[in-house]
Design a protein around this motif. Structure first.
Motif, short mmCIF file in Angstrom:
data_model
loop_
_atom_site.label_atom_id
_atom_site.label_comp_id
_atom_site.label_asym_id
_atom_site.label_seq_id
_atom_site.Cartn_x
_atom_site.Cartn_y
_atom_site.Cartn_z
N PHE A 52 44.81 5.37 47.46
CA PHE A 52 45.34 5.60 46.02
C PHE A 52 45.90 6.90 45.87
O PHE A 52 46.62 7.04 44.55
CB PHE A 52 43.78 5.54 45.44
N THR A 53 45.53 8.02 46.47
CA THR A 53 46.24 9.18 46.24
C THR A 53 47.44 9.47 46.79
O THR A 53 48.16 10.58 46.52
CB THR A 53 45.28 10.34 46.38
N THR A 91 39.93 6.06 36.88
CA THR A 91 39.94 7.68 36.70
C THR A 91 38.80 7.99 35.65
O THR A 91 38.47 9.02 35.63
CB THR A 91 41.41 8.13 36.50
N MET A 101 40.92 3.71 51.57
CA MET A 101 41.23 3.35 50.01
C MET A 101 41.55 4.53 49.25
O MET A 101 42.67 4.58 48.56
CB MET A 101 40.30 2.21 49.33
N LEU A 102 40.78 5.83 49.27
CA LEU A 102 40.81 6.63 48.52
C LEU A 102 42.24 7.43 48.81
O LEU A 102 43.15 7.99 48.02
CB LEU A 102 39.60 7.92 48.61
N GLN A 150 43.34 -0.07 41.52
CA GLN A 150 43.41 1.28 41.45
C GLN A 150 42.04 1.79 40.85
O GLN A 150 41.06 1.34 40.73
CB GLN A 150 44.49 1.50 40.30
N ILE A 151 42.07 3.17 41.33
CA ILE A 151 40.92 3.92 40.93
C ILE A 151 40.64 3.83 39.48
O ILE A 151 41.44 4.02 38.66
CB ILE A 151 41.06 5.32 41.14
N PRO A 210 50.21 6.92 46.55
CA PRO A 210 50.70 5.71 46.00
C PRO A 210 51.97 5.11 46.97
O PRO A 210 52.10 3.99 47.01
CB PRO A 210 51.26 6.03 44.36
N LEU A 246 50.85 3.53 49.91
CA LEU A 246 49.97 2.14 49.45
C LEU A 246 51.08 1.08 49.29
O LEU A 246 50.98 -0.08 49.69
CB LEU A 246 49.07 2.58 48.14
#
Ligand code: HEM
Length: 364
Positions: A222-223, A344, A218-219, A341-342, A225, A228
């Protein structure tokens, strides 16, 4: 290359390139059981897990692996699909309406743990104890008191298994543990130390790996996009996405310990009998001679002979299970929370201190 990994401890050889990593993993002159090269190692210098297949050499390795393998054939794993989907859905329901969650504690951790506990026949309610014990077996720390704690944890873990086995002997069930007890009862198939080693290995392997496949995956998404987005638009890319996550951000960063069985020259380097050897799986899986643009996540990558599950006779026994769990967990999560989403503001994304495991402390 020869490097000092831990101060105060002898140097180690580390295979960093894909070619070297692949060659070490396949070459049986690199052995796993410390007693194969140091016959005088006493019992109390070994961890109970040393009596498992992961630290065994042929012919013991074959015997130990085949006893456990019966529970992990692709057919057996396929049968678990419905149950894994059910567990993932329950975890998703519990996160709904919560706002920010820790994706590790609230989702990535419980799914593989419940599955492995059910497969083995150990109570999933005890998973926080397993987590404490198995964390202390894979983490490293500068604080000397940490290692005293490790010893305490291993003793607690052993005592727990002793009680569990006593219970299972009286009430055997249709699970892997009862099957291993039957093998031990047969006498020549499995010694009591090997029985302990096998159970500890399964619990540790089940707790420290797939959780990070889900969270590291998932990380990575997320990084990246755009990747994703691609996966959300084309859910059939999930199998390729899992392979790419394993390559890009694999949960197992270094192989476990190996030793040179004899003195020999390997890829131009002179090794002495007993030399300590590790394989950097993470480095090999980012080798630009094998993977073009290795530091970019590309879920449509065509050829990916990654080494995230190792290679050779110790190739991960849990690979079909881990792949299935990773796939179901990520798909279920994206279906339930397409806007995930993370957070942040809360994320400082600290990695746990470990050679073997690449995993975050938390993922808000
Ligand atoms: C071995 C990775 C999940 C059980 C290994 C090895 C790697 C690995 C790299 C070889 C280590 C070496 O040669 O030094 C992974 C990854 C996983 C995962 C990346 C998740 C994404 C699991 C699961 C289980 C499992 C869920 C089952 C409980 C084992 C066992 C071995 C092993 C029993 C030893 C095999 C042998 O020595 O013959 N794994 N693993 N693994 N893994 Fe996994």
């Amino acid at each position: 290359a020869k490097v000092k990994l831990v101060s105060g401890i002898h140097d180690s050889w580390v295979a960093f390139t894909y070619e070297a990593a692949d060659a070490v993993l396949k070459d049986e002159r690199f052995v796993k059981n410390p007693r194969t090269v140091f016959p005088d190692v006493s019992e109390h210098e070994l961890m109970p897990i040393t009596h498992s297949m992961l630290f065994a050499d042929p012919p013991d390795h074959r015997r130990l692996r085949s006893l456990v393998q019966r529970g992990f054939t692709p057919k057996m794993i396929q049968r678990l699909q419905g149950r894994i989907e059910e567990i993932a859905k329950i975890q998703v329901e519990q996160m709904k309406g919560k706002g920010t969650v820790d994706l590790i504690a609230d989702y990535a951790f419980p799914i593989p743990i419940i599955v492995i506990c059910e497969l083995l026949g150990v109570p999933p309610e005890d998973r926080l104890d397993f987590q404490r014990w198995s964390n202390s077996m894979v983490e490293i720390n500068d604080d000397p008191s940490f290692y005293e704690q490790v010893e305490v944890h291993i003793k607690e873990f052993q005592l727990y298994i002793e009680q569990l086995l006593a219970e299972k002997r009286i009430h055997p069930q249709d699970d892997l543990l009862s099957e291993l007890i039957r093998a031990e009862d047969d006498g020549d198939k499995l010694s009591v130390q090997e029985l302990y080693g096998a159970i500890m290995l399964m619990i540790v392997a089940g707790h420290e790996t797939t959780v990070n496949l889900i969270a590291n995956g998932m990380l990575a998404l997320f990084t990246h996009p755009e990747q994703l987005k691609k996966l959300k638009e084309s859910p059939n890319l999930i199998d390729g996405a899992i392979e790419e996550i394993l390559r890009f951000n694999g949960p197992v960063e270094f192989s476990t310990d190996r030793y040179a069985r004899e003195s020999f020259t390997f890829m131009g380097k002179q090794l002495q009998k007993g030399d300590h050897v590790l394989v950097s799986l993470a480095s090999a899986d980012h080798d630009p001679t094998v993977f073009s643009g290795p530091d970019k996540l590309d879920i449509t990558r065509e050829r990916s002979p990654h080494l995230a599950f190792g290679k050779g006779i110790h190739y991960c026994l849990g690979a079909p299970l881990a792949r299935l769990e990773g796939k179901i967990a990520i798909q279920t999560l994206l279906n339930a929370f397409p806007e995930i989403q993370i957070n942040t503001a809360l994320a400082n994304l600290e990695w746990r201190q470990s050679f073997v495991i690449r995993g975050l402390k938390e993922l808000p």
